[in-house]
Write a protein that holds these residues in place. Structure first.
Motif, PDB file in Angstrom:
ATOM      1  N   ARG A 153      -4.257 -25.073  -4.956  1.00 31.96           N
ATOM      2  CA  ARG A 153      -4.799 -23.754  -5.263  1.00 31.96           C
ATOM      3  C   ARG A 153      -4.351 -22.811  -4.142  1.00 31.96           C
ATOM      4  O   ARG A 153      -4.587 -23.088  -2.972  1.00 31.96           O
ATOM      5  CB  ARG A 153      -6.323 -23.793  -5.334  1.00 31.96           C
ATOM      6  N   ILE A 154      -3.694 -21.724  -4.530  1.00 36.40           N
ATOM      7  CA  ILE A 154      -3.126 -20.801  -3.547  1.00 36.40           C
ATOM      8  C   ILE A 154      -3.699 -19.406  -3.746  1.00 36.40           C
ATOM      9  O   ILE A 154      -3.764 -18.906  -4.867  1.00 36.40           O
ATOM     10  CB  ILE A 154      -1.586 -20.731  -3.680  1.00 36.40           C
ATOM     11  N   ILE A 155      -4.088 -18.797  -2.640  1.00 38.30           N
ATOM     12  CA  ILE A 155      -4.472 -17.393  -2.630  1.00 38.30           C
ATOM     13  C   ILE A 155      -3.429 -16.696  -1.767  1.00 38.30           C
ATOM     14  O   ILE A 155      -3.260 -17.039  -0.600  1.00 38.30           O
ATOM     15  CB  ILE A 155      -5.869 -17.184  -2.009  1.00 38.30           C
ATOM     16  N   GLN A 156      -2.712 -15.742  -2.354  1.00 35.37           N
ATOM     17  CA  GLN A 156      -1.708 -15.016  -1.581  1.00 35.37           C
ATOM     18  C   GLN A 156      -2.117 -13.561  -1.470  1.00 35.37           C
ATOM     19  O   GLN A 156      -2.422 -12.908  -2.471  1.00 35.37           O
ATOM     20  CB  GLN A 156      -0.326 -15.127  -2.230  1.00 35.37           C
ATOM     21  N   VAL A 157      -2.140 -13.073  -0.229  1.00 30.96           N
ATOM     22  CA  VAL A 157      -2.510 -11.690   0.059  1.00 30.96           C
ATOM     23  C   VAL A 157      -1.574 -11.151   1.138  1.00 30.96           C
ATOM     24  O   VAL A 157      -0.970 -11.919   1.878  1.00 30.96           O
ATOM     25  CB  VAL A 157      -3.977 -11.589   0.558  1.00 30.96           C
ATOM     26  N   PRO A 158      -1.503  -9.808   1.256  1.00 32.00           N
ATOM     27  CA  PRO A 158      -0.754  -9.246   2.385  1.00 32.00           C
ATOM     28  C   PRO A 158      -1.488  -9.555   3.702  1.00 32.00           C
ATOM     29  O   PRO A 158      -2.713  -9.747   3.698  1.00 32.00           O
ATOM     30  CB  PRO A 158      -0.760  -7.732   2.114  1.00 32.00           C
ATOM     31  N   THR A 159      -0.762  -9.578   4.811  1.00 34.01           N
ATOM     32  CA  THR A 159      -1.408  -9.862   6.101  1.00 34.01           C
ATOM     33  C   THR A 159      -2.511  -8.853   6.389  1.00 34.01           C
ATOM     34  O   THR A 159      -3.514  -9.194   7.011  1.00 34.01           O
ATOM     35  CB  THR A 159      -0.398  -9.833   7.272  1.00 34.01           C
ATOM     36  N   GLU A 160      -2.352  -7.631   5.914  1.00 32.02           N
ATOM     37  CA  GLU A 160      -3.350  -6.580   6.153  1.00 32.02           C
ATOM     38  C   GLU A 160      -4.739  -7.000   5.667  1.00 32.02           C
ATOM     39  O   GLU A 160      -5.746  -6.716   6.320  1.00 32.02           O
ATOM     40  CB  GLU A 160      -2.900  -5.297   5.439  1.00 32.02           C
ATOM     41  N   ILE A 161      -4.809  -7.700   4.535  1.00 25.92           N
ATOM     42  CA  ILE A 161      -6.093  -8.165   4.001  1.00 25.92           C
ATOM     43  C   ILE A 161      -6.718  -9.182   4.957  1.00 25.92           C
ATOM     44  O   ILE A 161      -7.907  -9.126   5.251  1.00 25.92           O
ATOM     45  CB  ILE A 161      -5.914  -8.806   2.597  1.00 25.92           C
ATOM     46  N   ALA A 162      -5.903 -10.105   5.449  1.00 24.81           N
ATOM     47  CA  ALA A 162      -6.413 -11.120   6.380  1.00 24.81           C
ATOM     48  C   ALA A 162      -6.892 -10.479   7.678  1.00 24.81           C
ATOM     49  O   ALA A 162      -7.860 -10.929   8.284  1.00 24.81           O
ATOM     50  CB  ALA A 162      -5.336 -12.159   6.671  1.00 24.81           C
ATOM     51  N   LYS A 196      -7.945  -7.188   8.033  1.00 22.04           N
ATOM     52  CA  LYS A 196      -9.071  -6.257   7.828  1.00 22.04           C
ATOM     53  C   LYS A 196     -10.307  -6.908   7.216  1.00 22.04           C
ATOM     54  O   LYS A 196     -11.417  -6.472   7.487  1.00 22.04           O
ATOM     55  CB  LYS A 196      -8.627  -5.076   6.957  1.00 22.04           C
ATOM     56  N   SER A 197     -10.118  -7.918   6.354  1.00 23.16           N
ATOM     57  CA  SER A 197     -11.264  -8.521   5.651  1.00 23.16           C
ATOM     58  C   SER A 197     -11.199 -10.043   5.659  1.00 23.16           C
ATOM     59  O   SER A 197     -11.256 -10.673   4.593  1.00 23.16           O
ATOM     60  CB  SER A 197     -11.300  -8.030   4.202  1.00 23.16           C
TER      61      SER A 197
END
Length: 104
Positions: free
Chosen positions: A77-86, A88-89
């Motif tokens: 199971r993969i959650i991919q987000v921009p580094t900005e999300i990691a 800031k939140s």
């Protein structure tokens, strides 16, 4: 819950390491085991072992660029987000990871 992840930003300097630190702190605060590999200007650091990946309940990819070794996470199971999300939140991202695992 066990979480593994990769952090990699476009420049490969600041956001990569800030994302790693924020994710690891948020994961530990939530009581989870977490390891985050970085892929920055100096290459791969804290490289995830096959055992860590195999045992992980979820993978968080906080990435702004194509990462090397993505195929290692096939079937997870993969959650991919921009580094900005990691950056800031991170707490919300860890909560989302827990929700994904709970739904499985």
């Amino acid at each position: 819950m066990k979480i593994v992840g990769v952090a990699a930003c476009t420049v490969g300097i600041a956001h990569t390491y800030i994302a790693q630190e924020k994710l690891e702190n948020a994961g530990k605060k939530a009581g989870y085991e977490i390891q985050v590999e970085t892929q920055g200007t100096i290459g791969v650091e804290n490289e995830l072992s096959p055992e860590q990946i195999n045992e992980a309940d979820v993978v968080i990819l906080a990435v702004d660029v194509k990462i090397s070794g993505r195929e290692r996470f096939e079937g997870k199971r993969i959650i991919q987000v921009p580094t900005e999300i990691a950056v800031k939140s991170p707490n919300k991202l860890i909560e989302k990871a827990a929700e994904v695992v709970a739904q499985a």
